[in-house]
Design an enzyme around this catalytic site. Sequence first.
Site, PDB file in Angstrom:
ATOM      1  N   ARG A 112       0.760  -1.408  -0.057  1.00 44.81           N
ATOM      2  CA  ARG A 112      -0.132   0.072  -0.145  1.00 44.81           C
ATOM      3  C   ARG A 112       0.806   1.087  -0.097  1.00 44.81           C
ATOM      4  O   ARG A 112       1.915   1.236   0.570  1.00 44.81           O
ATOM      5  CB  ARG A 112      -0.966   0.087   1.201  1.00 44.81           C
ATOM      6  CG  ARG A 112      -2.056  -1.038   1.213  1.00 44.81           C
ATOM      7  CD  ARG A 112      -3.139  -0.842   0.214  1.00 44.81           C
ATOM      8  NE  ARG A 112      -4.208  -1.583   0.046  1.00 44.81           N
ATOM      9  CZ  ARG A 112      -4.383  -2.539  -0.719  1.00 44.81           C
ATOM     10  NH1 ARG A 112      -3.302  -3.185  -1.250  1.00 44.81           N
ATOM     11  NH2 ARG A 112      -5.440  -3.339  -0.491  1.00 44.81           N
ATOM     12  N   GLU A 154      -4.421   7.627  -4.397  1.00 42.19           N
ATOM     13  CA  GLU A 154      -4.676   6.837  -5.653  1.00 42.19           C
ATOM     14  C   GLU A 154      -6.303   7.497  -6.171  1.00 42.19           C
ATOM     15  O   GLU A 154      -7.025   7.320  -5.304  1.00 42.19           O
ATOM     16  CB  GLU A 154      -4.530   5.553  -5.677  1.00 42.19           C
ATOM     17  CG  GLU A 154      -3.374   4.893  -5.380  1.00 42.19           C
ATOM     18  CD  GLU A 154      -3.448   3.579  -5.199  1.00 42.19           C
ATOM     19  OE1 GLU A 154      -4.250   2.788  -5.311  1.00 42.19           O
ATOM     20  OE2 GLU A 154      -2.217   2.872  -4.715  1.00 42.19           O
ATOM     21  N   HIS A 171      -1.516   0.553  -9.491  1.00 42.90           N
ATOM     22  CA  HIS A 171      -1.931  -0.431  -8.979  1.00 42.90           C
ATOM     23  C   HIS A 171      -2.719  -1.588  -9.561  1.00 42.90           C
ATOM     24  O   HIS A 171      -3.868  -1.982  -9.418  1.00 42.90           O
ATOM     25  CB  HIS A 171      -2.915   0.308  -7.737  1.00 42.90           C
ATOM     26  CG  HIS A 171      -3.092  -0.655  -6.701  1.00 42.90           C
ATOM     27  ND1 HIS A 171      -3.851   0.051  -5.369  1.00 42.90           N
ATOM     28  CD2 HIS A 171      -3.204  -1.801  -6.346  1.00 42.90           C
ATOM     29  CE1 HIS A 171      -4.130  -0.819  -4.508  1.00 42.90           C
ATOM     30  NE2 HIS A 171      -3.607  -2.078  -4.956  1.00 42.90           N
TER      31      HIS A 171
END
Length: 326
Positions: A239, A268, A287
């Site tokens: 993360r 994000e 991601h």
Amino acid sequence: MSTHLNVVTTFRFSTASEQVLREAAGAPIRFATLDELPAVLAEADVLCSYDIPANWREVAPRLRWLQVPGAGIDSLQGKGLLGADCGLIITSAAGIHATTICEYVFGSMLIFNWNWPQMIRLQRQHVWARSASWYKLGRRELIGQTLGIVGVGNIGRQIAKLGHAFGMRVLGMRHTPPAQGETDPDVDMYYTREQLQELLGQSDYVVLAVPLTPETERLIGEEELRAMRPNAYLVNIARGRIIDEQALIRALREEWIMGAGLDVTEEEPLPPDSPLYSMPNVILTPHISGHSVHYEERLAGLFADNIRRFRAAEPLHNRYDPARGY
């Protein structure tokens, strides 16, 4: 074994997977969008979803179990779900991404080692590099190098195995290290949380594969980055908030470390004005390291097995533990 389970999912399964889940649950599986969810949860025993209504206690009085389709459950913070007194079983999909993410990690390392973005630029410009050294191409290898893995869980272990296959020395840190005298065929040496900087200082490549918890948030800050080798390449598939992003940007600019492969960022989507986009020593992806054509099938297999276990009152795979935070 219970007669059947009423299962609702916001994750879109294939027709074949729905049949597998139907057989496991003993009843049809109901699909709903997030907008439709509050209206269909009244009779649900099980929900498969990345999210849940904030008032889930009122709209889902029968709900006993939430299966999250992803590996992380940090997105549930603020919903009253992660405390010890929640009363709801939570399971994740940890492990189904391991192969895909492992391939991504080594892809990132190899792309950086060969300076592949530069080679693509040269190709587009119709330039044949007569000397690799002119363009800094292919200057690093994996064999004989040290790989440090922060978080040796399902994903970290696969990375360790492939590291050995590449001829690397593998160091690891995990929540519960092996007992004294116990060996691990996949990891050459383990370090405790208190020894993190020592692990970083010995590693040519560092991979972050820990879950996001209060203990791991900003685990990698200025002190940790300064402890790393100047030739080190840092890969984050965990993360974004595991790293102090501003400290990382400074470390990359001032060359405390050689480079970073980032599949996750603190915010994000990453804002367009982030300097990470234009840094030549960064391999940046949105991601996607866990995405695979096999994702849905693997999730359905895990979920179906857990449904059968739930009906038989057996322990579930990947059950969230409030004491650990994941």
